[in-house]
Write a protein that holds these residues in place. Structure first.
Motif, mmCIF file in Angstrom:
data_model
loop_
_atom_site.group_PDB
_atom_site.id
_atom_site.type_symbol
_atom_site.label_atom_id
_atom_site.label_comp_id
_atom_site.label_asym_id
_atom_site.label_seq_id
_atom_site.Cartn_x
_atom_site.Cartn_y
_atom_site.Cartn_z
ATOM 1 N N SER A 89 0.828 -1.200 0.000
ATOM 2 C CA SER A 89 0.000 0.000 0.000
ATOM 3 C C SER A 89 0.868 1.257 0.000
ATOM 4 C CB SER A 89 -0.903 0.021 1.235
ATOM 5 O OG SER A 89 -1.541 1.276 1.359
ATOM 6 N N PRO A 90 0.930 1.970 -1.137
ATOM 7 C CA PRO A 90 1.683 3.230 -1.156
ATOM 8 C C PRO A 90 1.169 4.230 -0.101
ATOM 9 C CG PRO A 90 1.171 2.532 -3.388
ATOM 10 C CD PRO A 90 0.406 1.634 -2.458
ATOM 11 N N HIS A 91 -0.148 4.255 0.129
ATOM 12 C CA HIS A 91 -0.701 5.171 1.130
ATOM 13 C C HIS A 91 -0.201 4.808 2.534
ATOM 14 C CE1 HIS A 91 -3.311 7.668 3.499
ATOM 15 N NE2 HIS A 91 -3.838 6.596 4.083
ATOM 16 N N LEU A 92 -0.281 3.538 2.890
ATOM 17 C CA LEU A 92 0.217 3.110 4.196
ATOM 18 C C LEU A 92 1.715 3.373 4.302
ATOM 19 C CD1 LEU A 92 -0.433 1.844 6.940
ATOM 20 C CD2 LEU A 92 -0.054 -0.410 5.894
ATOM 21 N N GLN A 93 2.447 3.190 3.205
ATOM 22 C CA GLN A 93 3.888 3.468 3.199
ATOM 23 C C GLN A 93 4.143 4.938 3.512
ATOM 24 O OE1 GLN A 93 6.388 0.868 2.470
ATOM 25 N NE2 GLN A 93 7.479 2.403 3.648
ATOM 26 N N ALA B 218 -3.715 9.979 11.278
ATOM 27 C CA ALA B 218 -3.454 9.629 9.877
ATOM 28 C C ALA B 218 -4.350 8.498 9.374
ATOM 29 C CB ALA B 218 -1.982 9.250 9.693
ATOM 30 N N LEU B 219 -4.663 7.534 10.235
ATOM 31 C CA LEU B 219 -5.433 6.363 9.817
ATOM 32 C C LEU B 219 -6.917 6.436 10.177
ATOM 33 C CD1 LEU B 219 -2.863 3.580 10.780
ATOM 34 C CD2 LEU B 219 -3.362 4.454 8.484
ATOM 35 N N GLY B 220 -7.282 7.331 11.075
ATOM 36 C CA GLY B 220 -8.683 7.462 11.471
ATOM 37 C C GLY B 220 -9.239 6.154 12.009
ATOM 38 N N ASP B 221 -10.412 5.760 11.536
ATOM 39 C CA ASP B 221 -11.064 4.536 12.005
ATOM 40 C C ASP B 221 -10.240 3.282 11.720
ATOM 41 O OD1 ASP B 221 -13.187 6.000 12.933
ATOM 42 O OD2 ASP B 221 -14.462 5.608 11.199
ATOM 43 N N GLN B 222 -9.376 3.346 10.715
ATOM 44 C CA GLN B 222 -8.552 2.183 10.375
ATOM 45 C C GLN B 222 -7.456 1.922 11.410
ATOM 46 O OE1 GLN B 222 -7.354 3.235 6.322
ATOM 47 N NE2 GLN B 222 -8.563 1.485 5.642
ATOM 48 N N TYR B 223 -7.202 2.869 12.296
ATOM 49 C CA TYR B 223 -6.148 2.709 13.300
ATOM 50 C C TYR B 223 -6.340 1.417 14.104
ATOM 51 C CZ TYR B 223 -3.264 3.422 17.408
ATOM 52 O OH TYR B 223 -2.350 3.249 18.419
ATOM 53 N N LYS B 224 -7.570 1.048 14.380
ATOM 54 C CA LYS B 224 -7.865 -0.164 15.145
ATOM 55 C C LYS B 224 -7.410 -1.420 14.405
ATOM 56 C CE LYS B 224 -11.936 2.057 16.955
ATOM 57 N NZ LYS B 224 -13.278 2.311 16.529
ATOM 58 N N LYS B 225 -7.235 -1.317 13.099
ATOM 59 C CA LYS B 225 -6.839 -2.461 12.277
ATOM 60 C C LYS B 225 -5.349 -2.457 11.957
ATOM 61 C CE LYS B 225 -11.345 -2.870 10.105
ATOM 62 N NZ LYS B 225 -12.030 -3.086 8.854
#
Length: 128
Positions: A17-21, A41-48
C-alpha cells in the motif's frame, strides 16, 4: 531484487500500500507521539493497524541475524525465518500466521545493504 519485493514475497497474499507506506514513513518525524500521529493519519482504520519488528529481540533472532550477517543465510531465507516468528508476537501482542494476512495492506521499513543495521526494521499491516 529489492528489499521491498523480497519482503512482499515472504508475505504472500498481502498487498503493498503506497498510502500506508507514506503514513509509516512519517513515523520517524513523530518519535514522542507516534500513536497520536497514527490515530490521526489512519482514522477509524487505526484499530486495524498492526506492526512487527524485524528481526526482533529474542535470542533466536540474534542467532538468525548473525547467520544473515555472516552470509550463511540469504536475505530471502532470513525473512522467511524471522517474519513467522515476529508475527507470533507482533507489536500489539497478537499472534498471526503468514497465511492469516491474505488481503492485508502492508508497508515496509527495513534497512538496506549500505546500513550497519541491514536487515533490521519494521513491517506494518492494515487489516482489510
Amino acid at each position: 531484487m529489492s528489499i521491498k519485493q523480497q519482503t512482499l514475497n515472504a508475505l504472500p497474499g498481502t498487498i503493498y500500500s503506497p498510502h500506508l507506506q507514506q503514513v509509516t514513513d512519517k513515523l520517524k518525524n513523530h518519535p514522542d507521539s507516534q500513536q497520536e500521529y497514527l490515530q490521526k493519519a489512519l482514522g477509524d482504520q487505526y484499530k486495524k493497524f498492526q506492526g512487527i519488528t524485524i528481526p526482533g529481540f529474542l535470542a533466536s533472532y540474534k542467532r538468525l541475524q548473525g547467520q544473515f550477517k555472516s552470509g550463511k543465510l540469504s536475505f530471502n531465507e532470513y525473512l522467511h525465518a524471522v517474519i513467522p516468528k515476529a508475527l507470533l508476537t507482533d507489536l500489539n501482542g497478537n499472534n498471526y500466521q503468514v497465511t492469516d494476512l491474505k488481503g492485508w495492506k502492508v508497508s515496509i521499513s527495513i534497512s538496506g545493504k549500505t546500513s550497519k543495521n541491514y536487515g533490521w526494521g519494521f513491517v506494518y499491516f492494515l487489516e482489510p
